[in-house]
Scaffold this active site. Sequence first.
Site, PDB file in Angstrom:
ATOM      1  N   VAL A   1     -11.990   3.362  13.973  1.00 47.30           N
ATOM      2  CA  VAL A   1     -13.268   3.987  14.361  1.00 47.30           C
ATOM      3  C   VAL A   1     -14.418   3.007  14.150  1.00 47.30           C
ATOM      4  O   VAL A   1     -15.240   2.776  15.048  1.00 47.30           O
ATOM      5  CB  VAL A   1     -13.524   5.293  13.577  1.00 47.30           C
ATOM      6  CG1 VAL A   1     -14.893   5.852  13.916  1.00 47.30           C
ATOM      7  CG2 VAL A   1     -12.453   6.322  13.883  1.00 47.30           C
TER       8      VAL A   1
ATOM      9  N   TYR B   1       0.839  -1.200   0.000  1.00 43.98           N
ATOM     10  CA  TYR B   1       0.000   0.000   0.000  1.00 43.98           C
ATOM     11  C   TYR B   1       0.878   1.256   0.000  1.00 43.98           C
ATOM     12  O   TYR B   1       0.731   2.130  -0.865  1.00 43.98           O
ATOM     13  CB  TYR B   1      -0.902  -0.025   1.229  1.00 43.98           C
ATOM     14  CG  TYR B   1      -1.899   1.113   1.311  1.00 43.98           C
ATOM     15  CD1 TYR B   1      -3.008   1.157   0.472  1.00 43.98           C
ATOM     16  CD2 TYR B   1      -1.740   2.132   2.247  1.00 43.98           C
ATOM     17  CE1 TYR B   1      -3.939   2.191   0.557  1.00 43.98           C
ATOM     18  CE2 TYR B   1      -2.662   3.165   2.341  1.00 43.98           C
ATOM     19  CZ  TYR B   1      -3.759   3.190   1.497  1.00 43.98           C
ATOM     20  OH  TYR B   1      -4.672   4.211   1.585  1.00 43.98           O
ATOM     21  N   ASP B   2       1.806   1.315   0.972  1.00 41.75           N
ATOM     22  CA  ASP B   2       2.602   2.542   1.153  1.00 41.75           C
ATOM     23  C   ASP B   2       3.459   2.826  -0.078  1.00 41.75           C
ATOM     24  O   ASP B   2       3.490   3.948  -0.594  1.00 41.75           O
ATOM     25  CB  ASP B   2       3.532   2.408   2.371  1.00 41.75           C
ATOM     26  CG  ASP B   2       2.776   2.121   3.660  1.00 41.75           C
ATOM     27  OD1 ASP B   2       1.548   1.929   3.602  1.00 41.75           O
ATOM     28  OD2 ASP B   2       3.420   2.072   4.727  1.00 41.75           O
ATOM     29  N   GLU B   3       4.171   1.796  -0.546  1.00 45.59           N
ATOM     30  CA  GLU B   3       5.067   2.012  -1.682  1.00 45.59           C
ATOM     31  C   GLU B   3       4.288   2.164  -2.982  1.00 45.59           C
ATOM     32  O   GLU B   3       4.693   2.896  -3.878  1.00 45.59           O
ATOM     33  CB  GLU B   3       6.085   0.869  -1.801  1.00 45.59           C
ATOM     34  CG  GLU B   3       7.033   0.757  -0.611  1.00 45.59           C
ATOM     35  CD  GLU B   3       8.067   1.889  -0.515  1.00 45.59           C
ATOM     36  OE1 GLU B   3       7.877   2.969  -1.100  1.00 45.59           O
ATOM     37  OE2 GLU B   3       9.085   1.673   0.159  1.00 45.59           O
TER      38      GLU B   3
ATOM     39  N   ASN C   1      -6.342   9.694   8.198  1.00 44.99           N
ATOM     40  CA  ASN C   1      -7.509   8.900   8.624  1.00 44.99           C
ATOM     41  C   ASN C   1      -8.821   9.663   8.513  1.00 44.99           C
ATOM     42  O   ASN C   1      -8.971  10.734   9.099  1.00 44.99           O
ATOM     43  CB  ASN C   1      -7.357   8.489  10.091  1.00 44.99           C
ATOM     44  CG  ASN C   1      -6.395   7.340  10.245  1.00 44.99           C
ATOM     45  OD1 ASN C   1      -6.276   6.507   9.351  1.00 44.99           O
ATOM     46  ND2 ASN C   1      -5.701   7.302  11.366  1.00 44.99           N
TER      47      ASN C   1
ATOM     48  N   ASP D   1       3.200  -0.603  12.645  1.00 46.04           N
ATOM     49  CA  ASP D   1       2.081   0.297  12.949  1.00 46.04           C
ATOM     50  C   ASP D   1       2.655   1.634  13.411  1.00 46.04           C
ATOM     51  O   ASP D   1       3.408   1.678  14.369  1.00 46.04           O
ATOM     52  CB  ASP D   1       1.225  -0.312  14.073  1.00 46.04           C
ATOM     53  CG  ASP D   1      -0.137   0.344  14.172  1.00 46.04           C
ATOM     54  OD1 ASP D   1      -0.743   0.577  13.127  1.00 46.04           O
ATOM     55  OD2 ASP D   1      -0.572   0.628  15.294  1.00 46.04           O
TER      56      ASP D   1
ATOM     57  N   ARG E   1      -3.842   9.170  16.968  1.00 47.36           N
ATOM     58  CA  ARG E   1      -4.295   9.355  15.587  1.00 47.36           C
ATOM     59  C   ARG E   1      -5.123  10.640  15.551  1.00 47.36           C
ATOM     60  O   ARG E   1      -5.558  11.131  16.587  1.00 47.36           O
ATOM     61  CB  ARG E   1      -5.205   8.196  15.147  1.00 47.36           C
ATOM     62  CG  ARG E   1      -4.505   6.872  14.944  1.00 47.36           C
ATOM     63  CD  ARG E   1      -3.645   6.854  13.699  1.00 47.36           C
ATOM     64  NE  ARG E   1      -3.066   5.542  13.454  1.00 47.36           N
ATOM     65  CZ  ARG E   1      -2.005   5.065  14.073  1.00 47.36           C
ATOM     66  NH1 ARG E   1      -1.402   5.789  14.984  1.00 47.36           N
ATOM     67  NH2 ARG E   1      -1.544   3.870  13.794  1.00 47.36           N
TER      68      ARG E   1
HETATM   69  N1  LIG Z   1     -10.493   6.381   4.202  1.00 47.95           N
HETATM   70  C1  LIG Z   1      -9.335   6.821   4.600  1.00 47.95           C
HETATM   71  O1  LIG Z   1      -9.122   7.084   5.790  1.00 47.95           O
HETATM   72  C2  LIG Z   1      -8.217   7.055   3.596  1.00 47.95           C
HETATM   73  C3  LIG Z   1      -7.001   7.556   4.076  1.00 47.95           C
HETATM   74  C4  LIG Z   1      -5.972   7.765   3.163  1.00 47.95           C
HETATM   75  C5  LIG Z   1      -6.156   7.513   1.818  1.00 47.95           C
HETATM   76  N2  LIG Z   1      -7.344   7.027   1.389  1.00 47.95           N
HETATM   77  C6  LIG Z   1      -7.472   6.722  -0.036  1.00 47.95           C
HETATM   78  O2  LIG Z   1      -8.728   7.119  -0.533  1.00 47.95           O
HETATM   79  C7  LIG Z   1      -9.173   6.192  -1.511  1.00 47.95           C
HETATM   80  C8  LIG Z   1     -10.572   5.670  -1.131  1.00 47.95           C
HETATM   81  O3  LIG Z   1     -10.502   5.053   0.151  1.00 47.95           O
HETATM   82  P1  LIG Z   1     -11.796   4.443   0.868  1.00 47.95           P
HETATM   83  O4  LIG Z   1     -11.616   4.633   2.307  1.00 47.95           O
HETATM   84  O5  LIG Z   1     -13.004   4.953   0.205  1.00 47.95           O
HETATM   85  O6  LIG Z   1     -11.573   2.901   0.560  1.00 47.95           O
HETATM   86  P2  LIG Z   1     -12.589   1.801  -0.020  1.00 47.95           P
HETATM   87  O7  LIG Z   1     -11.909   0.494   0.062  1.00 47.95           O
HETATM   88  O8  LIG Z   1     -13.918   1.963   0.626  1.00 47.95           O
HETATM   89  O9  LIG Z   1     -12.741   2.265  -1.536  1.00 47.95           O
HETATM   90  C9  LIG Z   1     -11.836   1.894  -2.545  1.00 47.95           C
HETATM   91  C10 LIG Z   1     -12.645   1.604  -3.796  1.00 47.95           C
HETATM   92  O10 LIG Z   1     -11.745   1.253  -4.857  1.00 47.95           O
HETATM   93  C11 LIG Z   1     -12.271   0.106  -5.529  1.00 47.95           C
HETATM   94  N3  LIG Z   1     -11.149  -0.599  -6.157  1.00 47.95           N
HETATM   95  C12 LIG Z   1     -10.141  -1.279  -5.558  1.00 47.95           C
HETATM   96  N4  LIG Z   1      -9.306  -1.793  -6.475  1.00 47.95           N
HETATM   97  C13 LIG Z   1      -9.799  -1.420  -7.697  1.00 47.95           C
HETATM   98  C14 LIG Z   1      -9.398  -1.655  -9.037  1.00 47.95           C
HETATM   99  N5  LIG Z   1      -8.284  -2.363  -9.314  1.00 47.95           N
HETATM  100  N6  LIG Z   1     -10.147  -1.141 -10.038  1.00 47.95           N
HETATM  101  C15 LIG Z   1     -11.279  -0.427  -9.770  1.00 47.95           C
HETATM  102  N7  LIG Z   1     -11.701  -0.176  -8.520  1.00 47.95           N
HETATM  103  C16 LIG Z   1     -10.975  -0.670  -7.494  1.00 47.95           C
HETATM  104  C17 LIG Z   1     -12.952  -0.691  -4.436  1.00 47.95           C
HETATM  105  O11 LIG Z   1     -13.880  -1.633  -4.936  1.00 47.95           O
HETATM  106  C18 LIG Z   1     -13.595   0.422  -3.615  1.00 47.95           C
HETATM  107  O12 LIG Z   1     -14.874   0.754  -4.118  1.00 47.95           O
HETATM  108  C19 LIG Z   1      -8.132   5.081  -1.588  1.00 47.95           C
HETATM  109  O13 LIG Z   1      -7.287   5.320  -2.680  1.00 47.95           O
HETATM  110  C20 LIG Z   1      -7.369   5.231  -0.295  1.00 47.95           C
HETATM  111  O14 LIG Z   1      -6.051   4.804  -0.424  1.00 47.95           O
HETATM  112  C21 LIG Z   1      -8.377   6.778   2.246  1.00 47.95           C
END
Ligand SMILES: NC(=O)c1ccc[n+]([C@@H]2O[C@H](COP(=O)([O-])OP(=O)(O)OC[C@H]3O[C@@H](n4cnc5c(N)ncnc54)[C@H](O)[C@@H]3O)[C@@H](O)[C@H]2O)c1
Length: 317
Positions: free
Chosen positions: A192, A149-151, A178, A277, A215
Amino acid sequence: MREYGNRRVIVTGGAGFLGAHLCRRLLADGCEVICVDNFYTGTRGNVRHLLENPMFEVLRHDVTFPLYVEADEIYNLACPASPVHYQYDPVQTTKTSVHGAINMLGLAKRVKAKILQASTSEVYGNPSVNPQSEVYWGNVNPIGPRSCYDEGKRCAETLFFDYHHQNGLRIKVVRIFNTYGPGMHPNDGRVVSTFIVQALRGEDITIFGDGSQTRSFCYVDDLIDGLQRMMASADDLVGPVNMGSTYEFSMAELAEKVIAMTGSRSGIVHRPLPEDDPVQRRPDLTLARERLGWEPTVSLDTGLEHTIAYFRELLGA
Ligand SMILES: NC(=O)c1ccc[n+]([C@@H]2O[C@H](COP(=O)([O-])OP(=O)(O)OC[C@H]3O[C@@H](n4cnc5c(N)ncnc54)[C@H](O)[C@@H]3O)[C@@H](O)[C@H]2O)c1
């Protein structure tokens, strides 16, 4: 030919937690919205209430494959975001971030769209400075369980900036911290949602480590407002820009607050801290404040109230 004169916006990951909120807000603003999702963690249920809107369309598509659709703006949110989901198939996670970025950037280049990347505070890894500002390069383990994820997200940022420098693409990179709110998955292991679900079910609340790790949590409405402001900002603001809450408190305090607000009889149990973590994470929001006039406005108590109400209904608790 365009059916509507409004902006056409693609939201990848549009059926996920943040994506569904964003689709709803864009539609309310009069945009034509194309939700692109492979339903890996997102569900049709998350966007069911939008399906009757003629300005809304859902495309089942995996962003690791190319996509050819006309659009004015692209929000690239596709990527599983919680450790239980992104560690389930780490190779696919990296592919989604990296190939997904290449495909969406390629599309943006072809159709001359503006494109925003949902990056993450995880690019800072286990930070040696607190709070983290955008100039901090991070402290990330490249071969640990969180690395996919991170990289992957770090490489996506690299690709965004290289497309910007090499091809003059209009990019926007937001590092999201978050975020929580209604629509979160009940079993995604995020703190949460986990605490609320455990409290509503009367189960013990599980704290990893001694609970002193801190956090900050941003309510989803604030975050979506920030993403939209970033997309609408002047072309010279490419980011990365931090978005999140600076109101920092410990996991132990959160557990106690959730127990009090749900009126639960749950106890608290401690488990070992997972590998890598981060102990502390808090955004420096100077850039977002100065360039976007953005900062969170919803208090933790109000946000938790809405989120608890959502989970009460979901769980019938
Ligand atoms: N929620 C948070 O706290 C948070 C924090 C930092 C970054 N983000 C980023 O925000 C974005 C959305 O996060 P979220 O919390 O809504 O997560 P989520 O898992 O609810 O949503 C991710 C969506 O992407 C879709 N998806 C995954 N792989 C896919 C692919 N290969 N092709 C098409 N669709 C794909 C999933 O089906 C899902 O609907 C992500 O990129 C996440 O990294 C979220």
